[in-house]
Design an enzyme around this catalytic site. Structure first.
Site, PDB file in Angstrom:
ATOM      1  N   GLU A  54       6.691   0.593   7.064  1.00 27.28           N
ATOM      2  CA  GLU A  54       6.496  -0.745   7.631  1.00 27.28           C
ATOM      3  C   GLU A  54       7.070  -1.787   6.659  1.00 27.28           C
ATOM      4  OE1 GLU A  54       2.449  -2.187   7.590  1.00 27.28           O
ATOM      5  OE2 GLU A  54       2.714  -3.252   9.475  1.00 27.28           O
ATOM      6  N   LYS A 127       3.463  -3.288  17.269  1.00 26.58           N
ATOM      7  CA  LYS A 127       2.137  -2.952  16.733  1.00 26.58           C
ATOM      8  C   LYS A 127       1.003  -3.495  17.614  1.00 26.58           C
ATOM      9  CE  LYS A 127      -0.021  -3.145  12.095  1.00 26.58           C
ATOM     10  NZ  LYS A 127       0.156  -3.719  10.738  1.00 26.58           N
ATOM     11  N   CYS A 169       0.939   1.532  10.669  1.00 19.90           N
ATOM     12  CA  CYS A 169      -0.037   1.122   9.665  1.00 19.90           C
ATOM     13  C   CYS A 169      -1.484   1.000  10.172  1.00 19.90           C
ATOM     14  CB  CYS A 169       0.457  -0.178   9.033  1.00 19.90           C
ATOM     15  SG  CYS A 169      -0.358  -0.614   7.488  1.00 19.90           S
TER      16      CYS A 169
HETATM   17  O1  KGT Z   1       3.376  -8.029   5.967  1.00 23.30           O
HETATM   18  C1  KGT Z   1       4.221  -7.742   6.824  1.00 23.30           C
HETATM   19  O2  KGT Z   1       5.244  -8.434   6.991  1.00 23.30           O
HETATM   20  C2  KGT Z   1       4.029  -6.530   7.671  1.00 23.30           C
HETATM   21  N1  KGT Z   1       2.659  -6.198   7.915  1.00 23.30           N
HETATM   22  C3  KGT Z   1       1.877  -5.484   7.087  1.00 23.30           C
HETATM   23  O3  KGT Z   1       2.260  -5.076   6.004  1.00 23.30           O
HETATM   24  C4  KGT Z   1       0.485  -5.174   7.587  1.00 23.30           C
HETATM   25  C5  KGT Z   1      -0.251  -6.462   7.767  1.00 23.30           C
HETATM   26  S1  KGT Z   1      -0.466  -7.381   6.306  1.00 23.30           S
HETATM   27  N2  KGT Z   1      -0.244  -4.278   6.720  1.00 23.30           N
HETATM   28  C6  KGT Z   1      -1.243  -3.525   7.209  1.00 23.30           C
HETATM   29  O4  KGT Z   1      -1.484  -3.456   8.414  1.00 23.30           O
HETATM   30  C7  KGT Z   1      -2.057  -2.740   6.178  1.00 23.30           C
HETATM   31  C8  KGT Z   1      -3.271  -2.057   6.794  1.00 23.30           C
HETATM   32  C9  KGT Z   1      -4.235  -1.562   5.780  1.00 23.30           C
HETATM   33  O5  KGT Z   1      -4.032  -1.640   4.585  1.00 23.30           O
HETATM   34  C10 KGT Z   1      -5.493  -0.929   6.250  1.00 23.30           C
HETATM   35  O6  KGT Z   1      -5.671  -0.645   7.460  1.00 23.30           O
HETATM   36  O7  KGT Z   1      -6.368  -0.700   5.398  1.00 23.30           O
END
Ligand code: KGT
Length: 292
Positions: A54, A127, A169
């Site tokens: 991701e 997502k 993710c």
């Molecule tokens: O930031 C971006 O541009 C892309 N998106 C991400 O990296 C996303 C949202 S911050 N990360 C996650 O979903 C981590 C989930 C996680 O760590 C959990 O479920 O514990």
């Protein structure tokens, strides 16, 4: 598609795949150079498909900065990756592309894109579950302030490695999605490209991924972001490949950046399901999770 036929005929059941672990920063150009070096290695190894995590394109300090630099699916970055897929005869799972949307000028899509070895985009998935959490000051984020919610379960994709079920993710925490992909759509490999937070990763990553593999009797491939992206963001790493018995075939650890290769043998799914036919013991009659 030829690959589908071959898989269905149970002839070619083994496939070498590449998993890329990276530490994306705000610098798109550097991230891209890193990716292309790894794809070249995959080509040299004659791997058939490569998995990127991701947010491979960039991890910035804010969604505003990410948005500034986000591209359309028909932009330069995806076009470049499509060209390389073709050049290297390599399928690609691009695990979470920060997609600029024509229909929304405020939020992006977090989109998992599958490209075939001719450079065609064969599937996209936005997502479904966005990471809106407030654990502590360091672990607070509202993904939905930067991204739109997906609203569709993606169809599985036949690839040289097997039938792929797509997720991204945080989706990992919602087993219903994986059940639908594995049981209703007969996915053989569940993909969970991620940028997991260090804190939640330490507590939950291996357990949840193993559970998805064991309960669905599928392979799980989770390419991950690793390390410190900037002063605000750190990822857990540990890109994993798990077999349908729950055995870890690859764990890239917390620090390694680069590509590792694993052979996926789809025969294992049949063997394991023959001995322990849990998938056949699902009480569709009671809770109506029908095979389609
Ligand atoms: O930031 C971006 O541009 C892309 N998106 C991400 O990296 C996303 C949202 S911050 N990360 C996650 O979903 C981590 C989930 C996680 O760590 C959990 O479920 O514990």
């Amino acid at each position: 598609m030829i690959n589908t036929t071959i898989n269905n005929m149970n002839q070619i059941r083994k496939c070498l795949v590449g998993v890329v672990q990276m530490c994306s920063t705000h610098n798109k150009k550097q991230n891209m150079e890193f990716i292309l070096q790894n794809l070249k290695q995959a080509h040299e190894k004659q791997a058939k498909i490569c998995f990127l995590p991701e947010a491979f394109a960039m991890i910035s300090r804010s969604f505003a900065e990410t948005f500034e630099n986000a591209e359309y699916v028909d932009g330069e970055m995806i076009n470049c990756l499509r060209d390389h897929a073709k050049k290297y005869n390599l399928w690609l799972s691009l695990g979470g592309f920060q997609e600029r949307l024509k229909e929304n000028d405020k939020k992006m899509g977090n989109t998992h894109i599958i490209i075939d070895n001719l450079g065609n985009i064969v599937q996209t998935y936005k997502k479904l579950h966005l990471f809106d959490i407030k654990i502590d000051t360091k672990n607070t984020i509202s993904e939905s302030s930067g991204y739109v919610f997906g609203d569709q379960i993606p169809n599985v994709v036949d690839s040289p490695a097997g039938r792929l079920g797509l997720s991204i993710c945080y989706d990992l925490r919602f087993p219903e999605l994986f059940r639908i992909l594995a049981v209703q759509q007969n996915a053989e490999i569940l993909l969970v490209p991620s940028a997991f937070f260090k804190k939640t990763g330490q507590a939950h990553w291996h357990t949840l991924l193993k559970a998805r593999a064991i309960e669905n009797q599928c392979f799980v491939i989770a390419a991950a972001q690793a390390g410190q992206h900037n002063d605000k963001r750190e990822s857990f790493g540990h890109s994993l490949v798990i077999d349908p018995w729950g055995e870890v075939l690859l764990d890239m650890g917390p620090e390694k950046l680069g590509i590792d290769f694993v052979e996926i043998d789809l025969e294992k799914i049949d063997t394991i399901r023959k001995g322990l036919p849990a998938i056949n013991h699902i009480r569709n009659d009671i809770y109506k999770l029908s095979k389609i």
